[in-house]
Design an enzyme around this catalytic site. Structure first.
Site, mmCIF file in Angstrom:
data_model
loop_
_atom_site.group_PDB
_atom_site.id
_atom_site.type_symbol
_atom_site.label_atom_id
_atom_site.label_comp_id
_atom_site.label_asym_id
_atom_site.label_seq_id
_atom_site.Cartn_x
_atom_site.Cartn_y
_atom_site.Cartn_z
ATOM 1 N N LYS A 94 -87.131 -93.751 14.101
ATOM 2 C CA LYS A 94 -88.232 -94.289 13.314
ATOM 3 C C LYS A 94 -89.506 -93.512 13.624
ATOM 4 O O LYS A 94 -89.821 -93.242 14.790
ATOM 5 C CB LYS A 94 -88.451 -95.770 13.636
ATOM 6 C CG LYS A 94 -87.302 -96.665 13.216
ATOM 7 C CD LYS A 94 -87.170 -96.768 11.704
ATOM 8 C CE LYS A 94 -86.144 -97.803 11.292
ATOM 9 N NZ LYS A 94 -86.032 -97.942 9.826
ATOM 10 N N ASP B 176 -86.646 -91.659 9.838
ATOM 11 C CA ASP B 176 -86.976 -92.647 8.807
ATOM 12 C C ASP B 176 -88.455 -92.966 8.908
ATOM 13 O O ASP B 176 -88.907 -93.565 9.890
ATOM 14 C CB ASP B 176 -86.127 -93.902 9.013
ATOM 15 C CG ASP B 176 -86.342 -94.931 7.907
ATOM 16 O OD1 ASP B 176 -87.121 -94.666 6.973
ATOM 17 O OD2 ASP B 176 -85.708 -96.008 7.978
ATOM 18 N N GLU C 161 -85.604 -90.059 5.710
ATOM 19 C CA GLU C 161 -85.436 -91.239 4.869
ATOM 20 C C GLU C 161 -86.792 -91.770 4.419
ATOM 21 O O GLU C 161 -87.693 -91.945 5.234
ATOM 22 C CB GLU C 161 -84.677 -92.301 5.667
ATOM 23 C CG GLU C 161 -84.299 -93.539 4.901
ATOM 24 C CD GLU C 161 -83.395 -94.455 5.709
ATOM 25 O OE1 GLU C 161 -83.255 -95.634 5.318
ATOM 26 O OE2 GLU C 161 -82.831 -94.018 6.734
ATOM 27 N N ASP D 59 -84.612 -94.674 0.071
ATOM 28 C CA ASP D 59 -84.200 -95.997 0.535
ATOM 29 C C ASP D 59 -84.972 -97.084 -0.213
ATOM 30 O O ASP D 59 -84.481 -97.635 -1.185
ATOM 31 C CB ASP D 59 -84.421 -96.110 2.046
ATOM 32 C CG ASP D 59 -84.005 -97.467 2.606
ATOM 33 O OD1 ASP D 59 -83.422 -98.280 1.865
ATOM 34 O OD2 ASP D 59 -84.272 -97.739 3.794
ATOM 35 N N LYS E 286 -78.318 -100.517 0.298
ATOM 36 C CA LYS E 286 -78.336 -101.685 1.166
ATOM 37 C C LYS E 286 -78.048 -102.909 0.307
ATOM 38 O O LYS E 286 -78.689 -103.100 -0.739
ATOM 39 C CB LYS E 286 -79.686 -101.828 1.877
ATOM 40 C CG LYS E 286 -79.937 -100.739 2.909
ATOM 41 C CD LYS E 286 -81.286 -100.908 3.577
ATOM 42 C CE LYS E 286 -81.509 -99.818 4.634
ATOM 43 N NZ LYS E 286 -82.880 -99.853 5.186
#
Length: 363
Positions: free
Chosen positions: A162, A190, A218, A243, A267
């Site tokens: 992250k 991400d 991402e 995403d 997702k």
């Protein structure tokens, strides 16, 4: 299998360490559980995390959508009329994708039980085992390097990092992690929408110049900034994964047609369940786009449903289903086996879930 009752409850599962991204901090999984009961005594299980900062869905909203709209549409219906029943979930209420996903997976669980087949075999049966990455939360470079090294020692060979809090530190964070874990392991990053397009291009080029070997980035920019996402994809030396920009099959199709990203992250909580997720996969197969299957911070019920899908479809080439291994305990009996990075799908009918410990049922 006639639907006779839909029960809701809550579970609380502490995380091993706090989960921190550019959008939020989480210390425990606090999810809504769905049980769909039939006249034959079968039970299908679903789960929804209230991830308001991403999906807009709160716990109260999930409960209200199911009780007020989805459950009344399903009660008395026969699960074996599956096409009609599963479409009712999507049409019963607009948005509310997490609520839809929880009910959708519970219905697939029941339908698999009715057919006496595991869901992954109903959907395609491409494989029985998959390998997930594990997420390192955003912290100081030194702490992130320690966390990444700990993941490697637990057997992980793909680390998802992250970034985005204080972007000036992002290159330093990745450099510290790469130095700690060596040159051979895969690193994914991400940004959770944290960068502007120009900032993203600059940072990604810096990472490439430092030879950090980043596999993919991402969601580098805001979810609605499709033109910004497209410009980053065109100029980035690192492949771009969409995403938060992808909720519906229509979102995914638009991004593929515009080549606004190189890959799509599916997702269940964003798209509304296994049924719409398969529509995204079908579009990806047409356009030759690879997909990642990811999760929010979720316990094993809903991640188990994602595992069933991942084991069914070869278009899913990357796995980010680490929710259960980020948890300190597992209250779910049955389902997929999570042995750190290695996940093996259940071969029991439906989803293979036998029960959930510690549910606090709602009146």
């Amino acid at each position: 299998m006639k639907i006779t009752k839909i029960c809701l409850g809550r579970i609380s599962v502490p995380l091993r360490v706090p989960f921190k991204t550019a959008l939020r901090r989480v210390d425990s999984v606090e999810d809504i559980i769905v049980e769909i009961h039939t006249a034959e005594g079968a039970v299908g299980y679903g789960e929804a995390p209230p991830t308001g900062v991403i999906t807009g869905d709160t716990a109260e909203g999930i409960i209200g959508a199911i009780r007020g709209h989805i459950a009344p549409a399903l009660l008395g219906r026969d699960v074996d009329d599956f096409e009609d029943v599963i479409k009712l979930v999507q049409s019963a209420v607009v948005h509310n994708t997490s609520a839809k996903a929880a009910v959708d997976m519970a219905l697939y669980d029941l339908y698999g039980q009715s057919c006496k087949l595991p869901v992954h075999r109903l959907l395609g049966s491409a494989r029985r085992t998959i390998t997930t990455d594990i997420t390192v939360s955003v912290n100081s470079p030194e702490e992130m390097a320690r966390d990444a090294l700990d993941a490697v020692q637990r057997g992980y060979d793909t680390i998802k990092v992250k970034v985005g809090i204080n972007p000036s530190l992002d290159v330093e964070r990745l450099a510290a992690i790469r130095q700690a874990i060596g040159p051979d392991l895969r690193l994914r990053i991400d940004a959770n929408q944290a960068w502007s397009p120009k900032e993203a291009i600059r940072i990604l080029n810096r990472m490439e110049e430092k030879d950090l070997s980043i596999e993919l980035v991402e969601q580098p920019v805001k979810a609605l900034d499709i033109e910004g996402l497209r410009s980053v994809t065109a100029e980035s030396p690192i492949p771009v994964l969409a995403d938060e920009s992808v909720f519906s099959p229509a979102d995914a199709l638009r991004i593929m047609q515009l080549h606004a990203a190189d890959m799509i992250n599916i997702k269940l909580m964003k798209c509304g369940g296994l049924y719409p997720a398969q529509q995204i996969i079908a579009a990806a197969e047409v356009y030759g786009v690879e997909c990642m299957l990811g999760c929010m911070l979720e316990a094993k019920v809903s991640v188990n449903a994602a595992v069933e899908l991942a084991c069914a479809k070869k278009a899913i080439t990357r796995i980010d289903l680490d929710g259960p291994v980020l948890c300190r305990e597992d209250p779910v009996i049955g389902g997929a086996v999570f042995a750190e990075k290695d996940i093996t799908v259940s071969n029991e009918p439906g989803m293979g879930i036998k029960g959930i410990e510690g549910i606090r049922y709602l009146d």
